[in-house]
Design a protein around this motif. Sequence first.
Motif, PDB file in Angstrom:
ATOM      1  N   SER A   1       0.833  -1.209   0.000  1.00 42.02           N
ATOM      2  CA  SER A   1       0.000   0.000   0.000  1.00 42.02           C
ATOM      3  C   SER A   1       0.864   1.253   0.000  1.00 42.02           C
ATOM      4  N   LYS A   2       1.896   1.247   0.821  1.00 43.66           N
ATOM      5  CA  LYS A   2       2.801   2.404   0.892  1.00 43.66           C
ATOM      6  C   LYS A   2       3.538   2.602  -0.433  1.00 43.66           C
ATOM      7  N   ILE A   3       4.049   1.532  -0.990  1.00 41.70           N
ATOM      8  CA  ILE A   3       4.759   1.629  -2.265  1.00 41.70           C
ATOM      9  C   ILE A   3       3.822   2.137  -3.358  1.00 41.70           C
ATOM     10  N   PHE A   4       2.628   1.615  -3.395  1.00 38.35           N
ATOM     11  CA  PHE A   4       1.658   2.034  -4.397  1.00 38.35           C
ATOM     12  C   PHE A   4       1.299   3.511  -4.234  1.00 38.35           C
ATOM     13  N   ARG A   5       1.049   3.927  -2.998  1.00 40.48           N
ATOM     14  CA  ARG A   5       0.706   5.323  -2.716  1.00 40.48           C
ATOM     15  C   ARG A   5       1.860   6.254  -3.109  1.00 40.48           C
ATOM     16  N   ASP A   6       3.077   5.855  -2.746  1.00 40.52           N
ATOM     17  CA  ASP A   6       4.246   6.670  -3.086  1.00 40.52           C
ATOM     18  C   ASP A   6       4.443   6.751  -4.600  1.00 40.52           C
ATOM     19  N   TYR A   7       4.216   5.646  -5.287  1.00 41.60           N
ATOM     20  CA  TYR A   7       4.346   5.621  -6.744  1.00 41.60           C
ATOM     21  C   TYR A   7       3.348   6.583  -7.394  1.00 41.60           C
ATOM     22  N   ILE A   8       2.097   6.516  -6.960  1.00 42.22           N
ATOM     23  CA  ILE A   8       1.070   7.410  -7.502  1.00 42.22           C
ATOM     24  C   ILE A   8       1.441   8.862  -7.231  1.00 42.22           C
ATOM     25  N   ASP A   9       1.899   9.152  -6.027  1.00 38.16           N
ATOM     26  CA  ASP A   9       2.282  10.526  -5.679  1.00 38.16           C
ATOM     27  C   ASP A   9       3.445  11.015  -6.547  1.00 38.16           C
ATOM     28  N   LEU A  10       4.425  10.160  -6.809  1.00 40.77           N
ATOM     29  CA  LEU A  10       5.548  10.544  -7.675  1.00 40.77           C
ATOM     30  C   LEU A  10       5.091  10.787  -9.108  1.00 40.77           C
ATOM     31  N   LYS A  11       4.208   9.931  -9.605  1.00 42.18           N
ATOM     32  CA  LYS A  11       3.677  10.124 -10.959  1.00 42.18           C
ATOM     33  C   LYS A  11       2.933  11.454 -11.042  1.00 42.18           C
ATOM     34  N   LEU A  12       2.098  11.738 -10.054  1.00 38.02           N
ATOM     35  CA  LEU A  12       1.333  12.986 -10.063  1.00 38.02           C
ATOM     36  C   LEU A  12       2.249  14.201  -9.953  1.00 38.02           C
ATOM     37  N   LYS A  13       3.295  14.095  -9.166  1.00 36.79           N
ATOM     38  CA  LYS A  13       4.249  15.204  -9.053  1.00 36.79           C
ATOM     39  C   LYS A  13       4.894  15.490 -10.406  1.00 36.79           C
ATOM     40  N   TYR A  14       5.351  14.460 -11.076  1.00 35.54           N
ATOM     41  CA  TYR A  14       5.964  14.620 -12.401  1.00 35.54           C
ATOM     42  C   TYR A  14       4.968  15.214 -13.399  1.00 35.54           C
ATOM     43  N   LEU A  15       3.737  14.718 -13.399  1.00 36.07           N
ATOM     44  CA  LEU A  15       2.722  15.217 -14.337  1.00 36.07           C
ATOM     45  C   LEU A  15       2.381  16.674 -14.039  1.00 36.07           C
ATOM     46  N   ASN A  16       2.285  17.035 -12.769  1.00 33.41           N
ATOM     47  CA  ASN A  16       2.013  18.432 -12.402  1.00 33.41           C
ATOM     48  C   ASN A  16       3.150  19.350 -12.842  1.00 33.41           C
ATOM     49  N   GLU A  17       4.387  18.873 -12.711  1.00 32.11           N
ATOM     50  CA  GLU A  17       5.536  19.667 -13.168  1.00 32.11           C
ATOM     51  C   GLU A  17       5.508  19.837 -14.693  1.00 32.11           C
ATOM     52  N   THR A  18       5.140  18.782 -15.401  1.00 34.58           N
ATOM     53  CA  THR A  18       5.032  18.841 -16.864  1.00 34.58           C
ATOM     54  C   THR A  18       3.955  19.835 -17.274  1.00 34.58           C
ATOM     55  N   ILE A  19       2.809  19.770 -16.635  1.00 39.57           N
ATOM     56  CA  ILE A  19       1.700  20.678 -16.935  1.00 39.57           C
ATOM     57  C   ILE A  19       2.107  22.118 -16.627  1.00 39.57           C
ATOM     58  N   LYS A  20       2.756  22.331 -15.509  1.00 35.90           N
ATOM     59  CA  LYS A  20       3.212  23.677 -15.135  1.00 35.90           C
ATOM     60  C   LYS A  20       4.191  24.222 -16.177  1.00 35.90           C
ATOM     61  N   TYR A  21       5.098  23.377 -16.647  1.00 35.78           N
ATOM     62  CA  TYR A  21       6.047  23.781 -17.684  1.00 35.78           C
ATOM     63  C   TYR A  21       5.308  24.303 -18.922  1.00 35.78           C
ATOM     64  N   PHE A  22       4.321  23.556 -19.396  1.00 41.04           N
ATOM     65  CA  PHE A  22       3.590  23.990 -20.591  1.00 41.04           C
ATOM     66  C   PHE A  22       2.746  25.235 -20.323  1.00 41.04           C
ATOM     67  N   GLU A  23       2.146  25.326 -19.147  1.00 41.13           N
ATOM     68  CA  GLU A  23       1.368  26.516 -18.811  1.00 41.13           C
ATOM     69  C   GLU A  23       2.256  27.758 -18.801  1.00 41.13           C
ATOM     70  N   GLU A  24       3.455  27.633 -18.269  1.00 42.74           N
ATOM     71  CA  GLU A  24       4.380  28.768 -18.249  1.00 42.74           C
ATOM     72  C   GLU A  24       4.901  29.079 -19.656  1.00 42.74           C
ATOM     73  N   LYS A  25       5.183  28.056 -20.407  1.00 44.60           N
ATOM     74  CA  LYS A  25       5.703  28.247 -21.769  1.00 44.60           C
ATOM     75  C   LYS A  25       4.689  28.968 -22.651  1.00 44.60           C
ATOM     76  N   TRP A  26       3.427  28.560 -22.572  1.00 47.36           N
ATOM     77  CA  TRP A  26       2.400  29.117 -23.454  1.00 47.36           C
ATOM     78  C   TRP A  26       1.555  30.195 -22.782  1.00 47.36           C
ATOM     79  N   GLY A  27       1.692  30.390 -21.476  1.00 43.09           N
ATOM     80  CA  GLY A  27       0.965  31.442 -20.774  1.00 43.09           C
ATOM     81  C   GLY A  27      -0.527  31.207 -20.675  1.00 43.09           C
ATOM     82  N   MET A  28      -0.940  29.949 -20.618  1.00 48.63           N
ATOM     83  CA  MET A  28      -2.369  29.614 -20.530  1.00 48.63           C
ATOM     84  C   MET A  28      -2.527  28.169 -20.078  1.00 48.63           C
ATOM     85  N   ASP A  29      -3.768  27.802 -19.728  1.00 47.27           N
ATOM     86  CA  ASP A  29      -4.037  26.414 -19.377  1.00 47.27           C
ATOM     87  C   ASP A  29      -4.269  25.590 -20.648  1.00 47.27           C
ATOM     88  N   PHE A  30      -4.418  24.277 -20.492  1.00 44.27           N
ATOM     89  CA  PHE A  30      -4.502  23.392 -21.650  1.00 44.27           C
ATOM     90  C   PHE A  30      -5.736  23.661 -22.511  1.00 44.27           C
TER      91      PHE A  30
END
Length: 105
Positions: free
Chosen positions: A36-65
């Motif tokens: 359970s802990k490994i699974f929870r940590d894995y999901i949290d890491l995936k979400l962190k990476y995806l949020n960073e990716t989304i933030k990168y594009f939002e900053e690059k283009w100055g808007m949401d998706f």
Amino acid sequence: MRIFEERRQKMLTISPRLCKFLIETTKTADIEAAFSKIFRDYIDLKLKYLNETIKYFEEKWGMDFESFRKKTKSEYSYEVEKDFWEWEEAESLKKYYMEIKNSWM
């Protein structure tokens, strides 16, 4: 440890050595808590990476998706297409992992 599939039961065998390693690494009381802990940590890491990716594009283009999707609907440059597909994938995966997290935790 047993894992059940939808239509048939299968028993997964995990070596005692791996069980011990998982329990010690996660500092949990048993193998189920460790997974359970490994699974929870894995999901949290995936979400962190995806949020960073989304933030990168939002900053690059100055808007949401959604705004980007509407604005670039008729633009066909390599950069726009590449960013569109990568950004859309990040948004879709974020939604997917959030649904899993919400149903699991």
